[in-house]
Design an enzyme around this catalytic site. Structure first.
Site, PDB file in Angstrom:
ATOM      1  N   ARG A 141    -100.992  32.482 -94.442  1.00 25.07           N
ATOM      2  CA  ARG A 141    -100.697  32.069 -92.699  1.00 25.07           C
ATOM      3  C   ARG A 141    -100.367  33.393 -92.340  1.00 25.07           C
ATOM      4  NH1 ARG A 141     -97.355  27.806 -92.972  1.00 25.07           N
ATOM      5  NH2 ARG A 141     -96.360  28.576 -91.046  1.00 25.07           N
ATOM      6  N   GLU A 180     -99.168  18.968 -86.828  1.00 24.90           N
ATOM      7  CA  GLU A 180     -98.226  17.585 -86.539  1.00 24.90           C
ATOM      8  C   GLU A 180     -97.669  17.896 -85.035  1.00 24.90           C
ATOM      9  OE1 GLU A 180     -94.930  17.755 -89.396  1.00 24.90           O
ATOM     10  OE2 GLU A 180     -94.007  15.818 -88.635  1.00 24.90           O
ATOM     11  N   LYS A 240     -92.302  26.042 -86.651  1.00 26.76           N
ATOM     12  CA  LYS A 240     -91.669  25.171 -85.528  1.00 26.76           C
ATOM     13  C   LYS A 240     -90.417  24.930 -85.329  1.00 26.76           C
ATOM     14  CE  LYS A 240     -95.653  22.763 -85.874  1.00 26.76           C
ATOM     15  NZ  LYS A 240     -96.499  21.614 -86.025  1.00 26.76           N
TER      16      LYS A 240
HETATM   17  P1  ATP Z   1     -95.125  25.259 -88.662  1.00 27.20           P
HETATM   18  O1  ATP Z   1     -94.143  25.545 -90.040  1.00 27.20           O
HETATM   19  O2  ATP Z   1     -94.840  26.243 -88.084  1.00 27.20           O
HETATM   20  O3  ATP Z   1     -94.534  23.876 -88.307  1.00 27.20           O
HETATM   21  P2  ATP Z   1     -97.095  23.731 -90.089  1.00 27.20           P
HETATM   22  O4  ATP Z   1     -97.871  24.183 -91.023  1.00 27.20           O
HETATM   23  O5  ATP Z   1     -95.929  22.873 -90.479  1.00 27.20           O
HETATM   24  O6  ATP Z   1     -96.406  25.027 -89.144  1.00 27.20           O
HETATM   25  P3  ATP Z   1     -98.748  22.119 -88.688  1.00 27.20           P
HETATM   26  O7  ATP Z   1     -98.760  21.621 -87.172  1.00 27.20           O
HETATM   27  O8  ATP Z   1     -98.729  21.212 -89.777  1.00 27.20           O
HETATM   28  O9  ATP Z   1     -97.788  23.053 -88.686  1.00 27.20           O
HETATM   29  O10 ATP Z   1    -100.192  23.070 -88.733  1.00 27.20           O
HETATM   30  C1  ATP Z   1    -101.232  22.665 -88.400  1.00 27.20           C
HETATM   31  C2  ATP Z   1    -102.332  23.693 -89.052  1.00 27.20           C
HETATM   32  O11 ATP Z   1    -101.883  25.052 -88.731  1.00 27.20           O
HETATM   33  C3  ATP Z   1    -102.177  23.702 -90.577  1.00 27.20           C
HETATM   34  O12 ATP Z   1    -103.396  23.683 -91.106  1.00 27.20           O
HETATM   35  C4  ATP Z   1    -101.416  24.808 -90.986  1.00 27.20           C
HETATM   36  O13 ATP Z   1    -101.987  25.340 -92.379  1.00 27.20           O
HETATM   37  C5  ATP Z   1    -101.901  25.845 -89.834  1.00 27.20           C
HETATM   38  N1  ATP Z   1    -100.889  26.851 -89.333  1.00 27.20           N
HETATM   39  C6  ATP Z   1     -99.590  26.867 -89.211  1.00 27.20           C
HETATM   40  N2  ATP Z   1     -98.775  27.746 -89.403  1.00 27.20           N
HETATM   41  C7  ATP Z   1     -99.769  28.807 -89.561  1.00 27.20           C
HETATM   42  C8  ATP Z   1     -99.834  30.029 -89.608  1.00 27.20           C
HETATM   43  N3  ATP Z   1     -98.647  30.981 -89.376  1.00 27.20           N
HETATM   44  N4  ATP Z   1    -100.754  30.717 -89.765  1.00 27.20           N
HETATM   45  C9  ATP Z   1    -101.895  30.227 -89.961  1.00 27.20           C
HETATM   46  N5  ATP Z   1    -102.169  28.835 -90.028  1.00 27.20           N
HETATM   47  C10 ATP Z   1    -101.077  28.151 -89.655  1.00 27.20           C
HETATM   48 MG    MG Z   2     -95.827  20.878 -90.887  1.00 33.55          MG
END
Ligand code: ATP
Ligand code: MG
Length: 555
Positions: A263, A37, A273
């Site tokens: 994760r 995102e 984020k």
């Molecule tokens: P955040 O909570 O940091 O915003 P998010 O999952 O909301 O993370 P996205 O931009 O939606 O962030 O994530 C893109 C991809 O990266 C998704 O498939 C998510 O599962 C993966 N991802 C995010 N954080 C991690 C992590 N700590 N370890 C492994 N994969 C991750």
């Molecule tokens: Mg997200």
């Protein structure tokens, strides 16, 4: 054997699933995607996901899409889209075809929503957001049906058209999937699939005032892109039921499957984020690319290489086990890479002066040293030497025991890549701090031991006072004082006040032309790279020390 077989890639449960699907003919090729995102910069957790998705595509000669999951117009920005593309490329990956955006599919998503309404599987709900929450129930109690749940199809279609035309206010109504208000899986209790937002979108401008929700969007985007294996983190485990429900109930050919892995969590930092954004907003760091941030941009500015992050991803592996990875593991990856590859240089971070009294005044000479001790092909560098030098404050003592193999009053030490010197006397300032050490040198010790067999054990680094250049050196430490700051009620309260220490150093003259982000080993000091955000002057960021210091923490 004429040729060594390539080392097998470390397998994991996802690769095993893919192997089976290919063997059974369920798929003939593999298509993954990385779906960030654009609401912030990518962090090292994303790097794990990038290496997994793009790595699988690479190894199976498949494809991997970069898809922006952009259904929250208020939180997303073009600036983040740009940084994410840059970071994925920098890590060494190329997405298949054009960059994809969920927002490219808004028309199709809208059509699929209408299909669900027509099938009696979605309805426009006029409960308030608070009521929707109340009606949802809890883990222990089932939810209850909305009074709007059985609105006739024609009325729902009309209401949805009015939603789309901007005839309702934000929050006045929403579109919900009609599934099961008593499902043990909360997200199956008639989840909202469209809501009203009068917000401009970075890709679609003002075209829409209704936006699809993540769960509805993600599975359909995967199917539209012919994704075969949709890999996400464990918190989406429950959402898989909804992922499958949506695809089972619309007319769509392709049938991707979702698989979840744990994760990455890394000690002494935060990873979401939302929290990283708070650090930036509240001015606790310089920005998203502050070298103390666990963002890819921050790590790059700190001197990490793409290879070191890919190696880290390989070492941590992919499982369903939640765990916390030690910072030492990340640092080992960059340290090994830089030990093998970083050019060497000398820099004195806490300078005190050395005057070699028996070296002719006004004379200078150019000494040579290898760029890398094990890589002759990188050639030699020139080290100007003269009567006045700088050495590090820690490398001189008036007296010391035998363990201290540096310069001691009345004793000898070797200047690295140069001569043996002996400390004769020293000056101090009014606080008693050493300012200058007066020495003599043995002219017959360049590249060889003293002729009379004297043993000189210690070696210290130095920079010519006349030729050395001033540089700001930024020494970084862990950003937080506790291993799991995310678990604190207020994570900002456990920020490490000493996470950045700035020093005025004197560095070898060649470093004046150092390239941004290309790390050097400052001999005996650690790995450092030129700060890309301050190229108008000479600033070096410490990437990592020469040895692991994390083990000491908590002693
Ligand atoms: P955040 O909570 O940091 O915003 P998010 O999952 O909301 O993370 P996205 O931009 O939606 O962030 O994530 C893109 C991809 O990266 C998704 O498939 C998510 O599962 C993966 N991802 C995010 N954080 C991690 C992590 N700590 N370890 C492994 N994969 C991750
Ligand atoms: Mg997200």
């Amino acid at each position: 054997m004429s040729e060594a077989a390539p080392a097998p890639k470390p397998s994991n449960f996802i690769r095993q699933i893919i192997d089976r699907d290919l063997a059974e003919g369920k798929h003939s090729s593999v298509h993954t995607r990385f779906p960030p995102e654009p609401n912030g910069y990518l962090h090292i957790g994303h790097a794990k996901s990038i290496c997994l998705n793009f790595g699988i595509a690479e190894d199976y000669q498949g494809q991997c899409n970069l898809r922006f999951d952009d259904t929250n117009p208020e939180k997303e920005e073009q600036h983040f889209v740009d940084s994410i593309k840059r970071d994925v490329n920098w890590l060494g990956y190329e997405w298949s075809g054009e960059v994809c955006y969920s927002s490219n599919y808004f028309d199709q998503l809208h059509q699929y929503a209408i299909e669900l309404i027509e099938k009696g599987l979605a309805y426009v709900d006029f409960l308030t957001p608070e009521q929707i929450r109340e009606y949802r129930g809890t883990l222990k109690e089932p939810g209850k049906n909305s009074p709007y749940r059985d609105t006739p199809v024609a009325e729902n279609l009309a209401a949805f058209a009015r939603m789309r035309n901007g005839e309702y206010k934000e929050g006045e109504c929403c579109l919900r999937a009609k599934i099961d208000m008593s499902s043990p899986i909360i997200c199956m209790r008639d989840p909202v699939i469209y809501r009203i937002r009068f917000a401009d979108h970075h890709q679609t401008g003002s075209k829409w005032c209704i936006y699809p929700m993540y769960d509805f969007t993600h599975c359909i985007s995967d199917a539209l892109e012919n994704i075969t294996h949709s890999l996400c983190t464990l918190e989406f485990q429950d959402n898989r039921a909804l992922y499958d429900w949506v695809l089972d109930n619309i007319t769509i050919e392709s049938r991707p499957r979702q698989y979840e892995f744990s994760r990455l969590n890394l000690e002494y930092t935060v990873m979401s984020k939302r929290r990283l954004s708070a650090l930036v907003q509240d001015g606790h760091v310089e920005g998203w690319d502050d070298p103390r941030m666990p963002t890819i941009a921050g790590l790059r500015r700190r001197g990490y290489t793409p290879a070191s992050l890919r190696e880290f991803a390989a070492r941590i592996g992919v499982t369903k086990q939640e765990n916390m990875v030690e910072m030492a593991m990340l640092e080992a990856c960059i340290r090994e890479d830089l030990n093998d590859n970083a050019p060497r240089a000398m820099a004195v971070i806490e300078p005190i002066k050395v005057v070699i009294e028996n070296y002719p005044e006004g004379q200078t000479e150019t000494l040579k040293a290898p760029v890398h001790p094990n890589k002759e092909e990188l050639g030699e560098r020139e080290l100007p030497f003269g009567r006045e030098l700088y050495i590090d404050r820690d490398d001189f003592r008036e007296s010391a025991n035998k363990k201290y193999k540096r310069l001691v009053l009345g004793k000898e030490v070797r200047l690295r890549n140069a001569y043996v010197i002996k400390a004769e006397r020293f000056d101090t300032d009014e606080c008693g701090q050493v300012t200058t050490v007066y020495c003599t040198y043995d002219a017959d010790t360049l590249g060889k031991n003293p002729a009379d067999g004297r043993k000189v054990k210690g070696v210290i680094h130095w920079v010519s006072a006349e030729h050395g250049v001033e540089a700001e050196v930024r020494l970084y430490d862990r950003l937080f004082t506790v291993p799991n700051p995310g678990a604190e009620e207020n994570f900002a309260s456990v920020l490490n006040g000493d996470s950045l220490v700035i020093k005025r150093a004197i560095v070898e003259p060649d470093l004046a032309d150092a390239q941004a982000e290309l790390a050097y080993q400052f001999e005996r000091e650690g790995y450092f790279c030129r700060d890309s955000a301050n190229m108008d002057r000479l600033v070096f960021n410490r990437t990592v020390g020469l040895r692991d210091t994390w083990a000491k923490i908590g002693d």
